[in-house]
Design an enzyme around this catalytic site. Sequence first.
Site, PDB file in Angstrom:
ATOM      1  N   LYS A 291       0.843  -1.188   0.000  1.00 61.03           N
ATOM      2  CA  LYS A 291       0.000   0.000   0.000  1.00 61.03           C
ATOM      3  C   LYS A 291       0.878   1.237   0.000  1.00 61.03           C
ATOM      4  O   LYS A 291       2.006   1.133   0.498  1.00 61.03           O
ATOM      5  CB  LYS A 291      -0.954   0.026   1.196  1.00 61.03           C
ATOM      6  CG  LYS A 291      -0.358  -0.263   2.577  1.00 61.03           C
ATOM      7  CD  LYS A 291       0.740   0.532   3.185  1.00 61.03           C
ATOM      8  CE  LYS A 291       0.758   1.975   3.398  1.00 61.03           C
ATOM      9  NZ  LYS A 291       1.988   2.484   4.045  1.00 61.03           N
TER      10      LYS A 291
ATOM     11  N   TYR B 173      -4.396   4.174   6.536  1.00 60.17           N
ATOM     12  CA  TYR B 173      -4.914   3.245   7.554  1.00 60.17           C
ATOM     13  C   TYR B 173      -6.242   3.744   8.125  1.00 60.17           C
ATOM     14  O   TYR B 173      -7.093   2.947   8.525  1.00 60.17           O
ATOM     15  CB  TYR B 173      -3.903   3.057   8.698  1.00 60.17           C
ATOM     16  CG  TYR B 173      -2.630   2.369   8.262  1.00 60.17           C
ATOM     17  CD1 TYR B 173      -2.656   1.083   7.739  1.00 60.17           C
ATOM     18  CD2 TYR B 173      -1.397   3.003   8.368  1.00 60.17           C
ATOM     19  CE1 TYR B 173      -1.491   0.443   7.336  1.00 60.17           C
ATOM     20  CE2 TYR B 173      -0.231   2.369   7.974  1.00 60.17           C
ATOM     21  CZ  TYR B 173      -0.287   1.095   7.449  1.00 60.17           C
ATOM     22  OH  TYR B 173       0.872   0.470   7.050  1.00 60.17           O
TER      23      TYR B 173
HETATM   24  P1  NAD Z   1      12.431   1.678   2.371  1.00 57.02           P
HETATM   25  O1  NAD Z   1      12.986   2.968   1.902  1.00 57.02           O
HETATM   26  O2  NAD Z   1      12.936   1.120   3.651  1.00 57.02           O
HETATM   27  O3  NAD Z   1      12.578   0.573   1.247  1.00 57.02           O
HETATM   28  C1  NAD Z   1      12.369   0.859  -0.105  1.00 57.02           C
HETATM   29  C2  NAD Z   1      13.258  -0.019  -0.938  1.00 57.02           C
HETATM   30  O4  NAD Z   1      13.120   0.347  -2.315  1.00 57.02           O
HETATM   31  C3  NAD Z   1      14.727   0.131  -0.576  1.00 57.02           C
HETATM   32  O5  NAD Z   1      15.336  -1.122  -0.574  1.00 57.02           O
HETATM   33  C4  NAD Z   1      15.278   0.968  -1.711  1.00 57.02           C
HETATM   34  O6  NAD Z   1      16.639   0.666  -1.969  1.00 57.02           O
HETATM   35  C5  NAD Z   1      14.420   0.534  -2.865  1.00 57.02           C
HETATM   36  N1  NAD Z   1      14.404   1.517  -3.947  1.00 57.02           N
HETATM   37  C6  NAD Z   1      14.473   1.220  -5.229  1.00 57.02           C
HETATM   38  N2  NAD Z   1      14.484   2.341  -5.964  1.00 57.02           N
HETATM   39  C7  NAD Z   1      14.439   3.374  -5.107  1.00 57.02           C
HETATM   40  C8  NAD Z   1      14.441   4.785  -5.278  1.00 57.02           C
HETATM   41  N3  NAD Z   1      14.491   5.338  -6.497  1.00 57.02           N
HETATM   42  N4  NAD Z   1      14.370   5.548  -4.182  1.00 57.02           N
HETATM   43  C9  NAD Z   1      14.309   4.988  -2.949  1.00 57.02           C
HETATM   44  N5  NAD Z   1      14.309   3.658  -2.747  1.00 57.02           N
HETATM   45  C10 NAD Z   1      14.380   2.858  -3.817  1.00 57.02           C
HETATM   46  O7  NAD Z   1      10.846   1.876   2.448  1.00 57.02           O
HETATM   47  P2  NAD Z   1       9.802   0.930   3.166  1.00 57.02           P
HETATM   48  O8  NAD Z   1       9.406   1.549   4.446  1.00 57.02           O
HETATM   49  O9  NAD Z   1      10.273  -0.463   3.185  1.00 57.02           O
HETATM   50  O10 NAD Z   1       8.533   1.099   2.166  1.00 57.02           O
HETATM   51  C11 NAD Z   1       8.466   0.407   0.927  1.00 57.02           C
HETATM   52  C12 NAD Z   1       6.990   0.232   0.529  1.00 57.02           C
HETATM   53  O11 NAD Z   1       6.350  -0.561   1.516  1.00 57.02           O
HETATM   54  C13 NAD Z   1       6.185   1.524   0.444  1.00 57.02           C
HETATM   55  O12 NAD Z   1       5.228   1.411  -0.582  1.00 57.02           O
HETATM   56  C14 NAD Z   1       5.467   1.599   1.779  1.00 57.02           C
HETATM   57  O13 NAD Z   1       4.250   2.315   1.729  1.00 57.02           O
HETATM   58  C15 NAD Z   1       5.230   0.139   2.062  1.00 57.02           C
HETATM   59  N6  NAD Z   1       5.176  -0.152   3.496  1.00 57.02           N
HETATM   60  C16 NAD Z   1       4.108  -0.813   3.965  1.00 57.02           C
HETATM   61  C17 NAD Z   1       4.016  -1.097   5.312  1.00 57.02           C
HETATM   62  C18 NAD Z   1       2.841  -1.852   5.843  1.00 57.02           C
HETATM   63  O14 NAD Z   1       2.695  -1.928   7.059  1.00 57.02           O
HETATM   64  N7  NAD Z   1       2.004  -2.421   5.000  1.00 57.02           N
HETATM   65  C19 NAD Z   1       5.033  -0.699   6.179  1.00 57.02           C
HETATM   66  C20 NAD Z   1       6.132  -0.028   5.655  1.00 57.02           C
HETATM   67  C21 NAD Z   1       6.197   0.243   4.308  1.00 57.02           C
END
Ligand code: NAD
Length: 414
Positions: free
Chosen positions: A173, A261
């Site tokens: 999401k 949420y």
């Molecule tokens: P994060 O920044 O920790 O991870 C993102 C990943 O994407 C990293 O590994 C990064 O290297 C990669 N990536 C690839 N291209 C990129 C770019 N151009 N810029 C930045 N990063 C890039 O983020 P996250 O918190 O893991 O979030 C990732 C996704 O998961 C989002 O869509 C977020 O909304 C979703 N999320 C959902 C929940 C949930 O509870 N359902 C919780 C956290 C995150």
Amino acid sequence: MKDNPNSTPGLNRRQFVKTGSGLLAMSSFPVVPDLPARPAAPPVAGPIVEGFPPAQLVGRPAPEGLKPGLPTAERVGFAIVGLGSYATGYIMPNLANTKNAKLTALVSGNQEKRDTLAAAYGIGNDHLYDYDTFDTIADDEAVDVVYIITPNVFHRALVERAFAAGKHVLCEKPMAITEADCQAMIDAGNRAGRKLMIGYRAQFDPYNVKAIELIRDGRIGEPSTVVADHGHLLPLDVPKNQWRAKQEVAGGGSLYDIGIYNVNGARYLLGEEPTAVRAKYHRGSGNPEVTVEEEIEWQMYFPSGVIANCSSSYLTTNNKRIHVQGDKGELTLDPATNYYLRALHVTDRSQEHHRLEEIQIPESNQFVPMLEEMAACVREDREPKTPGAEGLRDVKIMEAIYRAAESGEEVSIG
Ligand code: NAD
């Protein structure tokens, strides 16, 4: 404790040793010379004891919940795309806790990170991809499901590529940035004849599921209002916050990240769809590095007459509360959407003496049932509980919320 008659009066043993007199006393102990190393004892077979181990030590079945599940070969294989904090901290470890899924491939633009994780999870080189080679995942028979966990703006293109590769898709999401993106993703899945599920973990969370059940059972009577707030600070020295601060990568601010949420929660708790919204942008930090909205407040109007008052913020400390008021009582999830710790309280106000009940649920992992749902849908060829249409619905409502904040007008949702 009685004083030792030999010690300095008024001092316990530790204090005595610390004092000069203690050190003096210790230094007069005879020095014990180092003993020569003893040869290792030869291994000896233990005596054979008749009747040991006793017959009753046979090894009982694994306790419920620790069942190993399907044999590895029958489990649904997942490729993870985007090895960030959520993927590595919560999804990859929990895949190992499922009964029907397994981690089989990794996709990342960072080869070093990917290879380190592959070694830790025992994934061979044949199942490692970057964003250039991603499409060749089509030939990887170990992969049934591609799970997209990248920043929001990349979701649509990666989902479409995964479908083109013939894989089923689980996508984080918010599903995408616009309703049109979401529709294109759903269409791509239909064309490929593959499943599309959105990672709405809260809908698999035993606390949220219980809250829905209590409301449907009439425990709080007819709902009248919802108050839902989600917030956290956004320190920009934390990598996962850096893209969240940028409109061109996040596609939206606190609303798309955590306000979702409130939108999704009000919908599943009430079991109905909002028909109109009003909204107002609230505070901003003024930091030019942050190009998304930091704080927004909105109201959602439901056909039953319920009004949901909601807010999302990057300027408050952790806040994840959803409260539903009814004509007999009220229900509060606080925290509602934490990864592990949640709390659910129900107050019965129909009696003269209000009764507050705390609902406790011992088994409350939400990641495992979400992952198992995706795997089960693939194995059983059925629609997921949280399909693409569910993600589209939230994005459509959030777009309406932005339009309402910009215009100051009530915006209806078709
Ligand atoms: P994060 O920044 O920790 O991870 C993102 C990943 O994407 C990293 O590994 C990064 O290297 C990669 N990536 C690839 N291209 C990129 C770019 N151009 N810029 C930045 N990063 C890039 O983020 P996250 O918190 O893991 O979030 C990732 C996704 O998961 C989002 O869509 C977020 O909304 C979703 N999320 C959902 C929940 C949930 O509870 N359902 C919780 C956290 C995150």
